[in-house]
Design a protein around this motif. Structure first.
Motif, PDB file in Angstrom:
ATOM      1  N   GLU A 137     -27.080  64.202  -8.764  1.00 16.14           N
ATOM      2  CA  GLU A 137     -25.765  63.721  -9.172  1.00 16.14           C
ATOM      3  C   GLU A 137     -25.816  63.086 -10.562  1.00 16.14           C
ATOM      4  O   GLU A 137     -24.940  63.325 -11.399  1.00 16.14           O
ATOM      5  CB  GLU A 137     -25.234  62.719  -8.156  1.00 16.14           C
ATOM      6  CG  GLU A 137     -24.820  63.352  -6.846  1.00 16.14           C
ATOM      7  CD  GLU A 137     -24.284  62.336  -5.855  1.00 16.14           C
ATOM      8  OE1 GLU A 137     -23.763  61.289  -6.292  1.00 16.14           O
ATOM      9  OE2 GLU A 137     -24.388  62.596  -4.647  1.00 16.14           O
ATOM     10  N   LEU A 138     -26.828  62.261 -10.798  1.00 18.05           N
ATOM     11  CA  LEU A 138     -26.948  61.618 -12.113  1.00 18.05           C
ATOM     12  C   LEU A 138     -27.184  62.647 -13.212  1.00 18.05           C
ATOM     13  O   LEU A 138     -26.620  62.549 -14.311  1.00 18.05           O
ATOM     14  CB  LEU A 138     -28.071  60.582 -12.095  1.00 18.05           C
ATOM     15  CG  LEU A 138     -27.767  59.294 -11.325  1.00 18.05           C
ATOM     16  CD1 LEU A 138     -29.025  58.451 -11.191  1.00 18.05           C
ATOM     17  CD2 LEU A 138     -26.669  58.511 -12.009  1.00 18.05           C
ATOM     18  N   ASN A 139     -28.014  63.642 -12.938  1.00 15.95           N
ATOM     19  CA  ASN A 139     -28.253  64.689 -13.937  1.00 15.95           C
ATOM     20  C   ASN A 139     -26.984  65.484 -14.217  1.00 15.95           C
ATOM     21  O   ASN A 139     -26.721  65.868 -15.362  1.00 15.95           O
ATOM     22  CB  ASN A 139     -29.381  65.609 -13.477  1.00 15.95           C
ATOM     23  CG  ASN A 139     -30.742  64.962 -13.668  1.00 15.95           C
ATOM     24  OD1 ASN A 139     -30.948  64.178 -14.578  1.00 15.95           O
ATOM     25  ND2 ASN A 139     -31.661  65.273 -12.783  1.00 15.95           N
ATOM     26  N   ALA A 140     -26.158  65.733 -13.189  1.00 18.07           N
ATOM     27  CA  ALA A 140     -24.892  66.444 -13.396  1.00 18.07           C
ATOM     28  C   ALA A 140     -23.948  65.610 -14.258  1.00 18.07           C
ATOM     29  O   ALA A 140     -23.270  66.145 -15.150  1.00 18.07           O
ATOM     30  CB  ALA A 140     -24.247  66.763 -12.051  1.00 18.07           C
ATOM     31  N   MET A 141     -23.898  64.303 -14.031  1.00 17.49           N
ATOM     32  CA  MET A 141     -23.049  63.423 -14.847  1.00 17.49           C
ATOM     33  C   MET A 141     -23.505  63.419 -16.303  1.00 17.49           C
ATOM     34  O   MET A 141     -22.687  63.509 -17.225  1.00 17.49           O
ATOM     35  CB  MET A 141     -23.080  61.996 -14.294  1.00 17.49           C
ATOM     36  CG  MET A 141     -22.343  61.802 -13.017  1.00 17.49           C
ATOM     37  SD  MET A 141     -22.445  60.066 -12.537  1.00 17.49           S
ATOM     38  CE  MET A 141     -22.675  60.229 -10.793  1.00 17.49           C
ATOM     39  N   LEU A 142     -24.806  63.312 -16.506  1.00 13.79           N
ATOM     40  CA  LEU A 142     -25.321  63.296 -17.871  1.00 13.79           C
ATOM     41  C   LEU A 142     -25.080  64.622 -18.573  1.00 13.79           C
ATOM     42  O   LEU A 142     -24.791  64.654 -19.778  1.00 13.79           O
ATOM     43  CB  LEU A 142     -26.811  62.948 -17.868  1.00 13.79           C
ATOM     44  CG  LEU A 142     -27.137  61.502 -17.476  1.00 13.79           C
ATOM     45  CD1 LEU A 142     -28.632  61.323 -17.329  1.00 13.79           C
ATOM     46  CD2 LEU A 142     -26.567  60.534 -18.481  1.00 13.79           C
ATOM     47  N   ALA A 143     -25.169  65.726 -17.842  1.00 16.05           N
ATOM     48  CA  ALA A 143     -24.887  67.036 -18.436  1.00 16.05           C
ATOM     49  C   ALA A 143     -23.428  67.119 -18.859  1.00 16.05           C
ATOM     50  O   ALA A 143     -23.101  67.660 -19.929  1.00 16.05           O
ATOM     51  CB  ALA A 143     -25.223  68.148 -17.442  1.00 16.05           C
ATOM     52  N   PHE A 144     -22.520  66.566 -18.060  1.00 11.86           N
ATOM     53  CA  PHE A 144     -21.107  66.571 -18.419  1.00 11.86           C
ATOM     54  C   PHE A 144     -20.862  65.731 -19.664  1.00 11.86           C
ATOM     55  O   PHE A 144     -20.107  66.134 -20.561  1.00 11.86           O
ATOM     56  CB  PHE A 144     -20.259  66.047 -17.254  1.00 11.86           C
ATOM     57  CG  PHE A 144     -18.800  66.015 -17.561  1.00 11.86           C
ATOM     58  CD1 PHE A 144     -18.067  67.187 -17.645  1.00 11.86           C
ATOM     59  CD2 PHE A 144     -18.148  64.813 -17.770  1.00 11.86           C
ATOM     60  CE1 PHE A 144     -16.719  67.166 -17.935  1.00 11.86           C
ATOM     61  CE2 PHE A 144     -16.804  64.778 -18.058  1.00 11.86           C
ATOM     62  CZ  PHE A 144     -16.082  65.958 -18.150  1.00 11.86           C
ATOM     63  N   VAL A 145     -21.505  64.571 -19.755  1.00 12.16           N
ATOM     64  CA  VAL A 145     -21.353  63.718 -20.936  1.00 12.16           C
ATOM     65  C   VAL A 145     -21.878  64.431 -22.179  1.00 12.16           C
ATOM     66  O   VAL A 145     -21.291  64.343 -23.257  1.00 12.16           O
ATOM     67  CB  VAL A 145     -22.049  62.359 -20.722  1.00 12.16           C
ATOM     68  CG1 VAL A 145     -22.108  61.553 -22.010  1.00 12.16           C
ATOM     69  CG2 VAL A 145     -21.345  61.576 -19.630  1.00 12.16           C
ATOM     70  N   GLU A 146     -22.986  65.157 -22.032  1.00 10.18           N
ATOM     71  CA  GLU A 146     -23.510  65.924 -23.164  1.00 10.18           C
ATOM     72  C   GLU A 146     -22.523  67.007 -23.593  1.00 10.18           C
ATOM     73  O   GLU A 146     -22.371  67.278 -24.783  1.00 10.18           O
ATOM     74  CB  GLU A 146     -24.864  66.533 -22.815  1.00 10.18           C
ATOM     75  CG  GLU A 146     -25.981  65.505 -22.774  1.00 10.18           C
ATOM     76  CD  GLU A 146     -27.313  66.099 -22.345  1.00 10.18           C
ATOM     77  OE1 GLU A 146     -27.386  67.320 -22.107  1.00 10.18           O
ATOM     78  OE2 GLU A 146     -28.277  65.329 -22.242  1.00 10.18           O
TER      79      GLU A 146
END
Length: 95
Positions: free
Chosen positions: A30-39
């Motif tokens: 979940e955290l990696n998906a959030m960070l990918a969206f922010v990128e």
């Protein structure tokens, strides 16, 4: 940027969230998906775009900045155990 299991545990500790070892992989995803969206958001060109507070143009409602005492000093100290000239009287606590 990706988050590893150690970072997930540290984030949970800092947030004071109890996380079991079984939950770590799910939270990591979940955290990696959030960070990918922010990128992805950082790739958007916002050059020349004005900041806005609403999707419709509008001006903020403002009241005049006037200093007054409200003319309610008597009401403010009405419930005080002891008052003098619109000031609260308190017992002395420091010698």
């Amino acid at each position: 940027m990706s988050v590893d299991a150690t970072t997930v545990r540290r984030i949970a500790h800092l947030a004071r969230i109890a996380v079991t070892e079984a939950e770590v992989p799910d939270l990591q995803g979940e955290l990696n998906a959030m960070l990918a969206f922010v990128e992805q958001l950082s790739e958007v060109n916002v050059e020349g775009v004005e900041p806005m507070t609403s999707v419709t143009p509008m001006a903020m409602k403002k009241r005049p900045d006037v200093v007054d005492d409200g003319d309610i000093a008597d009401e403010v100290v009405r419930n005080a155990p002891d008052a003098l000239n619109h000031f609260f009287l308190v017992p002395k606590v420091v010698e």
